[in-house]
Design a protein around this motif. Structure first.
Motif, mmCIF file in Angstrom:
data_model
loop_
_atom_site.group_PDB
_atom_site.id
_atom_site.type_symbol
_atom_site.label_atom_id
_atom_site.label_comp_id
_atom_site.label_asym_id
_atom_site.label_seq_id
_atom_site.Cartn_x
_atom_site.Cartn_y
_atom_site.Cartn_z
ATOM 1 N N ARG A 110 0.876 -1.079 -0.065
ATOM 2 C CA ARG A 110 0.000 -0.084 -0.053
ATOM 3 C C ARG A 110 0.909 1.273 0.051
ATOM 4 N NH1 ARG A 110 -1.972 3.969 2.691
ATOM 5 N NH2 ARG A 110 -4.377 4.588 2.245
ATOM 6 N N ALA A 111 1.937 0.960 0.808
ATOM 7 C CA ALA A 111 2.809 2.458 0.838
ATOM 8 C C ALA A 111 3.480 2.639 -0.541
ATOM 9 C CB ALA A 111 3.986 2.194 1.956
ATOM 10 N N GLN A 112 3.695 1.503 -1.108
ATOM 11 C CA GLN A 112 4.337 1.952 -2.635
ATOM 12 C C GLN A 112 3.304 2.356 -3.522
ATOM 13 O OE1 GLN A 112 5.826 -2.227 -2.930
ATOM 14 N NE2 GLN A 112 7.846 -1.628 -3.027
ATOM 15 N N LEU A 113 2.081 1.990 -3.418
ATOM 16 C CA LEU A 113 1.150 2.581 -4.190
ATOM 17 C C LEU A 113 0.783 3.791 -3.812
ATOM 18 C CD1 LEU A 113 -1.469 -0.429 -4.258
ATOM 19 C CD2 LEU A 113 -0.470 0.522 -6.189
ATOM 20 N N VAL A 114 0.743 4.333 -2.663
ATOM 21 C CA VAL A 114 0.497 5.744 -2.115
ATOM 22 C C VAL A 114 1.553 6.560 -2.688
ATOM 23 C CG1 VAL A 114 0.653 7.035 -0.053
ATOM 24 C CG2 VAL A 114 -0.745 5.221 0.024
ATOM 25 N N ALA A 115 2.904 5.917 -2.836
ATOM 26 C CA ALA A 115 3.845 6.923 -3.097
ATOM 27 C C ALA A 115 4.162 6.810 -4.812
ATOM 28 C CB ALA A 115 5.432 6.120 -3.150
ATOM 29 N N ARG A 116 3.150 6.108 -5.354
ATOM 30 C CA ARG A 116 3.118 6.410 -6.873
ATOM 31 C C ARG A 116 1.827 6.695 -7.246
ATOM 32 N NH1 ARG A 116 5.547 1.480 -10.153
ATOM 33 N NH2 ARG A 116 4.800 3.092 -12.030
ATOM 34 N N ALA A 117 0.924 7.548 -6.353
ATOM 35 C CA ALA A 117 -0.263 7.835 -6.592
ATOM 36 C C ALA A 117 -0.851 8.651 -7.852
ATOM 37 C CB ALA A 117 -0.955 8.651 -5.394
ATOM 38 N N ALA A 118 0.165 9.536 -8.349
ATOM 39 C CA ALA A 118 0.119 10.345 -9.494
ATOM 40 C C ALA A 118 0.178 9.309 -10.831
ATOM 41 C CB ALA A 118 1.331 11.106 -9.676
ATOM 42 N N ASP A 119 0.461 7.874 -10.341
ATOM 43 C CA ASP A 119 0.504 6.839 -11.791
ATOM 44 C C ASP A 119 -0.899 6.083 -11.564
ATOM 45 O OD1 ASP A 119 3.117 7.781 -12.436
ATOM 46 O OD2 ASP A 119 3.880 6.519 -11.095
ATOM 47 N N HIS A 120 -1.650 6.329 -10.842
ATOM 48 C CA HIS A 120 -2.901 5.538 -10.710
ATOM 49 C C HIS A 120 -3.801 5.860 -11.988
ATOM 50 C CE1 HIS A 120 -2.642 4.880 -6.236
ATOM 51 N NE2 HIS A 120 -1.357 4.392 -6.590
ATOM 52 N N ARG A 121 -4.638 5.007 -12.431
ATOM 53 C CA ARG A 121 -5.520 5.032 -13.460
ATOM 54 C C ARG A 121 -6.624 5.904 -13.215
ATOM 55 N NH1 ARG A 121 -7.772 0.800 -18.022
ATOM 56 N NH2 ARG A 121 -8.754 2.633 -19.204
ATOM 57 N N GLY A 122 -6.997 5.888 -11.625
ATOM 58 C CA GLY A 122 -7.985 6.835 -11.231
ATOM 59 C C GLY A 122 -8.101 6.543 -9.563
ATOM 60 N N PRO A 123 -9.034 7.311 -8.987
ATOM 61 C CA PRO A 123 -8.991 7.399 -7.612
ATOM 62 C C PRO A 123 -9.563 5.998 -6.910
ATOM 63 C CG PRO A 123 -10.603 8.650 -8.521
ATOM 64 C CD PRO A 123 -9.890 8.195 -9.711
ATOM 65 N N GLN A 124 -10.290 5.307 -8.146
ATOM 66 C CA GLN A 124 -10.748 3.799 -7.486
ATOM 67 C C GLN A 124 -9.894 3.159 -6.950
ATOM 68 O OE1 GLN A 124 -10.607 5.163 -10.715
ATOM 69 N NE2 GLN A 124 -10.129 3.601 -12.017
ATOM 70 N N VAL A 125 -8.466 3.069 -7.555
ATOM 71 C CA VAL A 125 -7.356 2.102 -7.280
ATOM 72 C C VAL A 125 -7.173 2.069 -5.758
ATOM 73 C CG1 VAL A 125 -5.157 1.469 -7.604
ATOM 74 C CG2 VAL A 125 -6.296 2.412 -9.705
ATOM 75 N N LEU A 126 -6.964 3.280 -5.067
ATOM 76 C CA LEU A 126 -6.484 3.254 -3.728
ATOM 77 C C LEU A 126 -7.836 3.159 -2.962
ATOM 78 C CD1 LEU A 126 -4.017 3.522 -1.911
ATOM 79 C CD2 LEU A 126 -4.373 5.958 -1.678
ATOM 80 N N ARG A 127 -8.731 3.613 -3.562
ATOM 81 C CA ARG A 127 -10.011 3.495 -2.799
ATOM 82 C C ARG A 127 -10.445 2.186 -2.517
ATOM 83 N NH1 ARG A 127 -15.307 6.082 -1.696
ATOM 84 N NH2 ARG A 127 -16.241 4.512 -0.359
#
Length: 147
Positions: A110-127
């Motif tokens: 999750r921490a790695q995903l947060v660090a790359r939040a600008a690369d997410h396809r959309g807000p639904q990824v982390l949500r």
């Protein structure tokens, strides 16, 4: 006024504190997403999640719970209704070719995903991951189909 609505599915798979994620090229940009895709004709929503996960990651996905149903409207006016499922992966088929546009499947914390939040396809990824981690899980029989 006609409105396009797309039904999509996503797989939330956690193993050893890491999540199964795909790197895919969308609009010339490399983005991160869960294994996800569109529902196809004559396919159940659960079958779509299993198929999309295999096609995008080469892993066999076994859905165990519905995490949530998410509605999103794109800038183009398309409404997406996304069904996110939690489950586990069993067999892996490393020789399998991944879907067009998918660069690779990887495991990220999750921490790695947060660090790359600008690369997410959309807000639904982390949500969806946050909902999963908070215990939002509903029985698969919440989804009822008709013949």
């Amino acid at each position: 006024m006609s409105r396009d609505i797309h039904v999509t599915v996503a797989a939330i798979v956690r193993r050893d504190d890491c999540y199964l994620i795909v790197e895919e090229t969308v609009g010339g940009r490399l983005v991160l997403n869960q294994p996800a895709g569109h529902l196809e004709p004559r396919e159940t929503i659960i079958e779509a999640a299993v198929r999309e996960t295999l096609e995008e990651t080469a892993w066999d996905f076994v859905p165990q719970a519905l995490v949530g149903i998410y509605q999103y409207e794109s800038a183009e006016g398309i409404t997406y209704l996304r069904f996110a499922f939690a489950g586990e992966v069993t067999g892996h088929h490393p020789e399998r070719r991944l879907d067009r546009g998918i660069e690779r499947a990887l495991w990220l914390t999750r921490a790695q995903l947060v660090a790359r939040a600008a690369d997410h396809r959309g807000p639904q990824v982390l949500r969806a991951i946050d909902d999963y981690e908070s215990g939002c899980c509903y029985p698969l029989n919440t989804l009822v189909g008709w013949p």
